[in-house]
Design an enzyme around this catalytic site. Structure first.
Site, PDB file in Angstrom:
ATOM      1  N   HIS A 193       1.154   4.855   7.718  1.00  0.00           N
ATOM      2  CA  HIS A 193       2.290   3.625   8.804  1.00  0.00           C
ATOM      3  C   HIS A 193       3.088   3.748   8.041  1.00  0.00           C
ATOM      4  O   HIS A 193       4.745   3.003   8.262  1.00  0.00           O
ATOM      5  CB  HIS A 193       1.167   2.695   7.794  1.00  0.00           C
ATOM      6  CG  HIS A 193       1.469   1.971   7.134  1.00  0.00           C
ATOM      7  ND1 HIS A 193       0.846   2.182   5.763  1.00  0.00           N
ATOM      8  CD2 HIS A 193       2.594   0.991   6.181  1.00  0.00           C
ATOM      9  CE1 HIS A 193       1.871   1.321   4.586  1.00  0.00           C
ATOM     10  NE2 HIS A 193       2.645   0.175   5.507  1.00  0.00           N
TER      11      HIS A 193
ATOM     12  N   SER B 215       0.598  -0.784   0.284  1.00  0.00           N
ATOM     13  CA  SER B 215       0.021  -0.143   0.402  1.00  0.00           C
ATOM     14  C   SER B 215       0.980   1.006  -0.546  1.00  0.00           C
ATOM     15  O   SER B 215       0.228   2.427  -0.603  1.00  0.00           O
ATOM     16  CB  SER B 215      -1.366  -0.342   1.200  1.00  0.00           C
ATOM     17  OG  SER B 215      -0.882  -0.828   2.276  1.00  0.00           O
ATOM     18  N   GLU B 216       2.075   1.183   0.384  1.00  0.00           N
ATOM     19  CA  GLU B 216       3.037   1.933   0.615  1.00  0.00           C
ATOM     20  C   GLU B 216       4.484   1.668   0.593  1.00  0.00           C
ATOM     21  O   GLU B 216       4.344   0.679   0.915  1.00  0.00           O
ATOM     22  CB  GLU B 216       2.967   3.344   1.658  1.00  0.00           C
ATOM     23  CG  GLU B 216       1.714   4.666   1.699  1.00  0.00           C
ATOM     24  CD  GLU B 216       0.623   4.510   2.172  1.00  0.00           C
ATOM     25  OE1 GLU B 216      -0.748   4.944   2.092  1.00  0.00           O
ATOM     26  OE2 GLU B 216       0.544   3.425   3.130  1.00  0.00           O
ATOM     27  N   THR B 217       5.699   2.212  -0.113  1.00  0.00           N
ATOM     28  CA  THR B 217       6.814   1.810  -0.189  1.00  0.00           C
ATOM     29  C   THR B 217       7.368   3.955   0.443  1.00  0.00           C
ATOM     30  O   THR B 217       7.420   4.744  -0.138  1.00  0.00           O
ATOM     31  CB  THR B 217       7.043   1.378  -1.410  1.00  0.00           C
ATOM     32  OG1 THR B 217       6.893   0.541  -1.365  1.00  0.00           O
ATOM     33  CG2 THR B 217       8.767   1.442  -1.364  1.00  0.00           C
TER      34      THR B 217
END
Length: 228
Positions: free
Chosen positions: A76, A45-47
């Site tokens: 997050h 969902s994120e990097t």
């Protein structure tokens, strides 16, 4: 040259279960033009791409990408990056992201960040009547051009809520744990919260009337992977 990616799970429960996967990349090892490609290929969902501070440094720069776009702030990734910096012997007091300066704290096994509520993106907030209704919801039931945050109380007196989040336009059909949404909800409700999201991820928040929200959670390291 292969790119090393540390894989974390952020906002686990107290047993280290659940949590939202996060890719962490040392920004010095990649071309800035490749960040979006890397985030897309990883599919988390994120990097987050971090400029690791020098020895003795107390602040770090970071950029955050979903599989489809860059984010000015996200919860997050900033909590996960702060935890990772401490684990690698480089704890920080602040993390600079495009939205502004995130304050960082460490509280035992928790990592915490404090951010302005206006840094979080706007969410379509859906107040549902029961946990059964919440868990029966499907992404296709909601508009696919906004971030849809669904929630209901488990224990209103204790500030414990259950939630889910759908964001297909960001390449995230369902997000397991959304720190930015936790910031918005904490400010929206003007109270401290314990948020259980997705399959069982846990986010702790603390509200401030000055517009700052502290978001805290547990993190575990799931190892590493490599990309070309």
């Amino acid at each position: 040259m292969a790119i090393d990616v540390t894989v974390l799970r952020v906002f686990t429960d107290s047993d280290g279960k659940f949590g939202n996967p996060l890719g962490v990349v040392d920004n010095s090892t990649v071309d800035p033009a490749d960040r979006q490609r890397i985030a897309t290929e990883l599919g988390y969902s994120e990097t987050i791409f971090i400029d690791v501070p020098p020895p003795g440094g107390t602040s770090a720069q970071a950029r955050i990408y979903t599989p489809a776009a860059e984010m000015a702030f996200a919860g997050h990734p900033t909590v996960g990056a702060s935890w990772w910096l401490r684990e690698t012997g480089k704890p920080v007091k602040t993390l600079h992201v495009p939205a502004g300066i995130v304050q960082v704290e460490y509280d035992g096994d928790l990592a915490a960040v404090s951010a302005r509520s206006e840094w979080a993106p706007e969410f379509a907030i859906h107040d549902l009547s029961s946990t059964d209704e919440l868990m029966a919801a499907q992404p296709d039931d909601f508009s696919d051009d906004v971030e849809n945050y669904l929630w209901t109380w488990i224990d209103q007196d204790q500030g414990i809520m259950r939630s889910r989040m759908f964001a297909p336009h960001l390449g995230i059909p369902e997000d397991e744990a959304t720190g930015a949404a936790a910031v918005r909800m904490t400010d929206y409700l003007s109270r401290d919260l314990k948020i259980i999201q997705g399959k069982g991820s846990v986010i702790h928040t603390r509200w401030s009337p000055e517009g700052w929200v502290r978001v805290a959670g547990r993190v575990v390291n799931d190892g590493s992977t490599q990309l070309d």
